[in-house]
Scaffold this active site. Structure first.
Site: not given
Ligand code: 5RP
Length: 220
Positions: A81, A83, A103, A121
């Protein structure tokens, strides 16, 4: 838009961590959607996935990648995933894409959590990104007033109902110097389903897409 090519490169790199015949936990968001595309190219090598959201499930279904119910599979060897923010201890803010509760469940049942992000990030202190909190609708005014007492400015996210039928409150301007303590405190408010601080279950491996290549940070 600016960071999409870095998201794509880190989404490609994480394929190195996939083992044959595994069932993979899948997060939500744009970075993960690039990862799902990559997964499509090796779908015959894996057994399938467990998804954290309706949107990820749709992407997986479109590519013919099997999606299992978590209760059928029990635990997962790996969860992948992204963040919204991640600090040097691999603690995160998540939930920009509203899928934080599922998640957090998938992260918790997985032996290894690999977080894939672009370099924008990475932060020293969590909290510049508004902290998402999933809440039960009838508790919204009570929880907003409790969250405001913590020093932030809590606002109901407009026109959003989560996959679980709940609401999201975003807390602006929090300086989260002790993520573990803040996670426990907010989770203790009645009516909070999940706060988007991932400190108790942080990432084991962080892959960061940078202009100079992929950086790998391993949690000790
Ligand atoms: C979804 C999340 C995503 O991991 C977070 O928002 C990052 O998203 P992106 O890859 O679009 O920048 O926590 O609930």
């Amino acid at each position: 838009m600016l960071y999409n090519h870095l998201k794509k490169s880190v989404a490609h790199k994480v394929l190195d961590y996939i083992t044959p015949n595994s069932i993979i936990g899948i997060g939500t968001g744009t970075t993960v959607s690039y990862f799902i595309q990559e997964l499509g190219s090796i779908k015959k090598l894996i057994k399938g996935t467990v998804s954290s959201s309706i949107s990820s499930t749709i992407c997986l279904n479109n590519l013919g990648i099997p999606v299992f119910d978590l209760n059928e599979v029990g635990t997962l060897s790996i969860y992948i995933d992204s963040a919204d923010e991640v600090n040097n201890n691999l603690q995160m803010i998540k939930g920009g894409g509203e899928a934080l509760t599922k998640e957090k469940i998938l992260a918790s049942v997985s032996k290894k959590f690999i977080c894939i992000v672009d370099e924008s990030k990475q932060v020293n202190v969590l909290g510049q990104f508004p902290l998402p909190v999933e809440i039960i609708p009838m508790a919204s005014s009570y929880i907003i007033s409790e969250l405001n007492k913590l020093g932030g400015e809590a606002k109901l996210r407009k026109n959003v109902i989560t996959d679980n039928g709940n609401l999201i409150v975003d807390v602006y301007n929090l300086n989260i110097t002790d993520p573990l303590n803040m996670e426990q405190k907010i989770n203790s408010f009645p009516g909070v389903v999940t706060v988007g601080i991932f400190a108790q279950r942080k990432a084991d491996i962080l892959l960061v897409g940078t202009k100079n290549g992929i950086k790998t940070i391993i949690n000790n």
